[in-house]
Design an enzyme around this catalytic site. Structure first.
Site, PDB file in Angstrom:
ATOM      1  N   LYS A  29       2.105   2.054  -5.165  1.00  8.21           N
ATOM      2  CA  LYS A  29       2.530   1.348  -6.218  1.00  8.21           C
ATOM      3  C   LYS A  29       1.578   1.656  -7.474  1.00  8.21           C
ATOM      4  O   LYS A  29       2.078   1.841  -8.691  1.00  8.21           O
ATOM      5  CB  LYS A  29       2.695   0.073  -6.195  1.00  8.21           C
ATOM      6  CG  LYS A  29       3.546  -0.498  -5.174  1.00  8.21           C
ATOM      7  CD  LYS A  29       3.601  -1.694  -4.864  1.00  8.21           C
ATOM      8  CE  LYS A  29       2.359  -2.621  -4.368  1.00  8.21           C
ATOM      9  NZ  LYS A  29       2.151  -2.172  -3.043  1.00  8.21           N
ATOM     10  N   ASP A  86       0.680  -1.346  -0.092  1.00  5.23           N
ATOM     11  CA  ASP A  86      -0.023  -0.046   0.215  1.00  5.23           C
ATOM     12  C   ASP A  86       0.966   1.367   0.061  1.00  5.23           C
ATOM     13  O   ASP A  86       0.601   2.196   0.545  1.00  5.23           O
ATOM     14  CB  ASP A  86      -0.979   0.060   1.237  1.00  5.23           C
ATOM     15  CG  ASP A  86      -1.891  -1.152   1.026  1.00  5.23           C
ATOM     16  OD1 ASP A  86      -2.241  -1.772   0.063  1.00  5.23           O
ATOM     17  OD2 ASP A  86      -2.307  -1.527   2.409  1.00  5.23           O
ATOM     18  N   HIS A  91      -4.709  -1.630  -5.935  1.00  2.00           N
ATOM     19  CA  HIS A  91      -4.032  -0.694  -6.300  1.00  2.00           C
ATOM     20  C   HIS A  91      -5.035   0.572  -6.524  1.00  2.00           C
ATOM     21  O   HIS A  91      -5.903   0.253  -7.578  1.00  2.00           O
ATOM     22  CB  HIS A  91      -3.010  -1.104  -7.279  1.00  2.00           C
ATOM     23  CG  HIS A  91      -1.999  -2.191  -7.080  1.00  2.00           C
ATOM     24  ND1 HIS A  91      -1.343  -2.896  -7.888  1.00  2.00           N
ATOM     25  CD2 HIS A  91      -1.990  -2.452  -5.804  1.00  2.00           C
ATOM     26  CE1 HIS A  91      -0.565  -3.845  -7.414  1.00  2.00           C
ATOM     27  NE2 HIS A  91      -0.796  -3.582  -5.989  1.00  2.00           N
ATOM     28  N   GLN A 141       2.071  -6.026  -3.255  1.00  2.00           N
ATOM     29  CA  GLN A 141       2.629  -6.353  -1.716  1.00  2.00           C
ATOM     30  C   GLN A 141       3.919  -5.413  -1.579  1.00  2.00           C
ATOM     31  O   GLN A 141       4.067  -4.419  -2.364  1.00  2.00           O
ATOM     32  CB  GLN A 141       2.699  -7.618  -1.384  1.00  2.00           C
ATOM     33  CG  GLN A 141       1.449  -8.439  -1.094  1.00  2.00           C
ATOM     34  CD  GLN A 141       0.968  -9.023  -2.464  1.00  2.00           C
ATOM     35  OE1 GLN A 141       1.452  -9.652  -3.164  1.00  2.00           O
ATOM     36  NE2 GLN A 141      -0.269  -8.850  -2.764  1.00  2.00           N
TER      37      GLN A 141
HETATM   38  P1  GDP Z   1      -0.648   0.214  -3.477  1.00  2.00           P
HETATM   39  O1  GDP Z   1      -1.338  -0.929  -2.949  1.00  2.00           O
HETATM   40  O2  GDP Z   1       0.682   0.303  -3.237  1.00  2.00           O
HETATM   41  O3  GDP Z   1      -1.071   0.647  -4.919  1.00  2.00           O
HETATM   42  O4  GDP Z   1      -1.312   1.430  -2.734  1.00  2.00           O
HETATM   43  P2  GDP Z   1      -2.798   1.683  -2.343  1.00  2.00           P
HETATM   44  O5  GDP Z   1      -3.504   1.995  -3.499  1.00  2.00           O
HETATM   45  O6  GDP Z   1      -3.340   0.507  -1.621  1.00  2.00           O
HETATM   46  O7  GDP Z   1      -2.722   2.696  -1.408  1.00  2.00           O
HETATM   47  C1  GDP Z   1      -2.148   3.970  -1.534  1.00  2.00           C
HETATM   48  C2  GDP Z   1      -3.322   5.060  -1.374  1.00  2.00           C
HETATM   49  O8  GDP Z   1      -2.674   6.317  -1.203  1.00  2.00           O
HETATM   50  C3  GDP Z   1      -4.539   5.096  -2.431  1.00  2.00           C
HETATM   51  O9  GDP Z   1      -5.609   5.659  -1.918  1.00  2.00           O
HETATM   52  C4  GDP Z   1      -3.646   6.065  -3.284  1.00  2.00           C
HETATM   53  O10 GDP Z   1      -4.523   7.091  -3.960  1.00  2.00           O
HETATM   54  C5  GDP Z   1      -2.956   7.084  -2.394  1.00  2.00           C
HETATM   55  N1  GDP Z   1      -1.705   7.968  -2.727  1.00  2.00           N
HETATM   56  C6  GDP Z   1      -0.758   7.511  -3.555  1.00  2.00           C
HETATM   57  N2  GDP Z   1       0.243   8.153  -3.666  1.00  2.00           N
HETATM   58  C7  GDP Z   1       0.127   9.431  -2.870  1.00  2.00           C
HETATM   59  C8  GDP Z   1       0.540  10.566  -2.495  1.00  2.00           C
HETATM   60  O11 GDP Z   1       1.576  10.897  -2.935  1.00  2.00           O
HETATM   61  N3  GDP Z   1      -0.344  11.549  -1.575  1.00  2.00           N
HETATM   62  C9  GDP Z   1      -1.507  11.201  -0.894  1.00  2.00           C
HETATM   63  N4  GDP Z   1      -2.272  11.972  -0.373  1.00  2.00           N
HETATM   64  N5  GDP Z   1      -1.922  10.166  -1.454  1.00  2.00           N
HETATM   65  C10 GDP Z   1      -1.600   9.094  -2.314  1.00  2.00           C
HETATM   66  P1  IMO Z   2      -0.645  -4.182  -2.074  1.00  2.00           P
HETATM   67  O1  IMO Z   2      -0.232  -4.947  -3.466  1.00  2.00           O
HETATM   68  C1  IMO Z   2      -1.160  -4.741   2.288  1.00  2.00           C
HETATM   69  C2  IMO Z   2      -1.079  -8.649   3.909  1.00  2.00           C
HETATM   70  C3  IMO Z   2      -2.373  -9.060   4.666  1.00  2.00           C
HETATM   71  C4  IMO Z   2      -1.762  -9.959   5.653  1.00  2.00           C
HETATM   72  C5  IMO Z   2      -0.389 -10.760   4.791  1.00  2.00           C
HETATM   73  C6  IMO Z   2      -0.893 -12.102   4.119  1.00  2.00           C
HETATM   74  O2  IMO Z   2      -2.080  -3.508  -2.180  1.00  2.00           O
HETATM   75  O3  IMO Z   2       0.336  -3.413  -1.597  1.00  2.00           O
HETATM   76  P2  IMO Z   2      -2.448 -12.818   2.074  1.00  2.00           P
HETATM   77  O4  IMO Z   2      -3.906 -12.591   1.623  1.00  2.00           O
HETATM   78  O5  IMO Z   2      -1.373 -12.368   1.111  1.00  2.00           O
HETATM   79  O6  IMO Z   2      -2.074 -13.966   2.336  1.00  2.00           O
HETATM   80  O7  IMO Z   2      -2.033 -11.726   3.505  1.00  2.00           O
HETATM   81  O8  IMO Z   2      -0.212  -9.982   3.672  1.00  2.00           O
HETATM   82  N1  IMO Z   2      -1.143  -8.090   2.619  1.00  2.00           N
HETATM   83  C7  IMO Z   2      -1.022  -6.805   1.927  1.00  2.00           C
HETATM   84  N2  IMO Z   2      -0.916  -5.770   2.781  1.00  2.00           N
HETATM   85  N3  IMO Z   2      -1.026  -4.445   0.826  1.00  2.00           N
HETATM   86  C8  IMO Z   2      -1.131  -5.712  -0.013  1.00  2.00           C
HETATM   87  O9  IMO Z   2      -0.962  -5.390  -1.349  1.00  2.00           O
HETATM   88  C9  IMO Z   2      -1.258  -6.714   0.614  1.00  2.00           C
HETATM   89  N4  IMO Z   2      -1.216  -8.146   0.233  1.00  2.00           N
HETATM   90  C10 IMO Z   2      -1.400  -8.892   1.324  1.00  2.00           C
HETATM   91  O10 IMO Z   2      -2.894  -7.861   5.156  1.00  2.00           O
HETATM   92  O11 IMO Z   2      -1.147  -9.368   6.514  1.00  2.00           O
HETATM   93 MG    MG Z   3      -2.761  -1.436  -1.717  1.00  2.00          MG
END
Ligand code: GDP
Ligand code: IMO
Ligand code: MG
Length: 428
Positions: A15, A12, A40, A226
């Site tokens: 990416k 999170d 994502h 991840q």
């Molecule tokens: P990922 O799993 O790595 O793709 O990340 P996620 O999408 O799960 O979580 C990142 C969150 O932060 C999302 O809601 C994005 O829209 C937000 N986000 C990403 N980059 C930025 C940033 O530079 N600033 C802010 N405020 N939000 C961001």
């Molecule tokens: P993105 O791509 C954050 C965490 C789960 C748990 C552990 C194992 O959005 O960054 P699983 O279901 O994979 O067997 O769970 O990994 N986990 C993540 N945490 N972002 C993710 O993906 C995750 N994918 C799995 O919360 O702790």
């Molecule tokens: Mg994520």
């Protein structure tokens, strides 16, 4: 030059946003590990798109998005995601935009049921991982057990396919009653025809497909899911996911390692740290080490909208952990970093970064602890970072923070994210 993009923390990190940003110049965007445990989020012109399986380059019409054999794929999730993108007019014809490796393992209803059953029985114990419940661990487990079902196997003659299902189900009979097994098997058989229709036009042999791409000079962007700290070997085991999240995994999971040899590896990290699920978290803001940190934690969660994109769970939040980030850079094979979400901290006052891990006896850990129990006992040593007004490179205090990160981890911070929108990213 190709790019391999990895999460450099516990997932999170942003990416999806960076992949979307960089996809403007990509021909192929390739997922190589993980499954729909990923979430994502992309923001373009005020509109949010959340992707779990389809690579985050899909919003750029010139890209072809590929799902490699290192991924575990839930066909129903793929169908749902394709339908949503079609409704949003992202594309009309799936074949124009998506390909799937025929060797990719399928997540079946059985895998999800095993994941949920295990987590339910482990609740309240150290064996509770806090998985996403999407069947990820069991799907990788049956792959290693050589009982898995790959996309290509769905096209077997019915008898042959049913036999494979029986071999697979037999491994899990202790989890379920005979009636439950029969139900889950029937549920699978009912869906196979729909899945075959979905996959038939999309299947490729990734190795020959990408070899051709390389010869044609296509630009490839490999999208990790991840983060390095959730890697099965190098993460905070056993509180990890069940795939490899480091750079070499891109070559293996995409089926053509030569392509990734010509790549730079970009690690994505937040200006702070978050984690979802169980497991040790040294810099977590729980009020254990820094007075008042719980209040800041709530503010960050609210401003940064730190709730899981897949499960909606509130994310755990901590100060920047440079010890973990340096380890992630080394073990992940990261060449450069993007630091996201500094804007969330802007205006919240002085910030802290963890620069060493201490043992209860006051001595310092020389390497990143490999046991979860040891990590849980680490006492973080912090340095203060002066408050910054803006999280852009032209803010001198923010720039000083970025330079501190670079000096500590030994690689440059190439990009800075300062908001969720596609354009809210600066090249340094
Ligand atoms: P990922 O799993 O790595 O793709 O990340 P996620 O999408 O799960 O979580 C990142 C969150 O932060 C999302 O809601 C994005 O829209 C937000 N986000 C990403 N980059 C930025 C940033 O530079 N600033 C802010 N405020 N939000 C961001
Ligand atoms: P993105 O791509 C954050 C965490 C789960 C748990 C552990 C194992 O959005 O960054 P699983 O279901 O994979 O067997 O769970 O990994 N986990 C993540 N945490 N972002 C993710 O993906 C995750 N994918 C799995 O919360 O702790
Ligand atoms: Mg994520």
């Amino acid at each position: 030059m190709n790019t391999i993009l990895l999460g450099a923390q516990w997932g999170d990190e942003g990416k999806g946003k960076v992949v979307d940003h960089l996809s403007e110049k990509a021909d192929y965007v390739i997922r190589f590990q993980g499954g729909n445990n990923a979430g994502h989020s992309l923001w373009v012109n005020g509109k949010k798109t959340v992707l779990h399986l389809i690579p985050s380059g899909i919003l750029h019409p010139q890209t072809l998005c590929l799902i490699g054999e290192g991924v575990v794929l839930d066909p129903n999730v793929l169908i749902e995601e394709i339908n949503k993108l079609k409704e949003a007019n992202v594309f009309k014809n799936t074949h124009d935009r998506i390909r799937v490796s025929e060797r990719t393992h399928v997540i079946l209803p059985l895998h999800r049921a095993v994941d949920v059953a295990r987590e339910t029985s482990a609740k309240g114990t150290k064996a509770h991982i806090g998985t996403t419940g999407r069947g990820i661990g069991p799907a990788y487990e049956t792959k290693a057990l050589r009982r898995g079902i790959r996309v290509i196997d769905l096209f077997d003659e019915t008898k042959v396919f049913e036999e494979k299902l029986d071999f697979l189900f037999n491994e899990y009979r202790h989890h379920f009653t005979a009636v439950q097994i029969a139900e889950i098997k029937q549920q699978t058989l009912n869906e196979v025809e729909v899945w075959k229709k979905l996959f038939e036009p999309l299947l490729v042999d990734m190795t020959s497909f990408l070899k051709k791409a390389m010869n044609e000079g296509k630009k490839c962007l490999f999208e990790g899911a991840q983060g390095v700290m959730l890697d099965m070997d190098h993460g905070t085991y056993p509180y990890v996911t069940s795939s490899y999240t480091t750079a070499p995994s891109a070559g293996i999971g995409a089926g053509f390692p030569k392509l990734t040899q010509k790549s730079r590896v970009l690690g994505i990290a937040k200006a702070y740290v978050t984690r979802v699920g169980s497991g040790p978290f040294v810099t977590e803001m729980l009020g254990k080490h820094v007075p008042g940190e719980e209040v800041l934690c709530e503010n960050i969660r609210k401003i940064g909208q730190e709730f899981g994109a897949t499960t909606g769970r509130p994310r755990r939040i901590g100060w920047q952990d440079l010890v973990a980030l340096k380890y992630a850079v080394d073990v992940g094979g990261i060449d450069e970093l993007a630091i996201m979400k500094g804007d969330v901290l802007a205006g919240l006052g002085d910030f802290k970064i963890c620069t060493s891990y201490r043992k209860p006896d006051g001595t310092e850990w020389a390497t990143f602890p490999s046991r979860a129990d040891d990590l849980a006992k680490v006492i973080p040593h912090y340095e203060a970072v002066p408050a910054f007004k803006k999280a852009t490179p032209d803010d001198p205090n923010y720039d000083a923070y970025l330079k501190r990160i670079e000096a500590f981890v030994g690689v440059p911070v190439k990009y800075v994210g300062f908001g969720p929108e596609r354009e809210q990213m600066a090249l340094r």
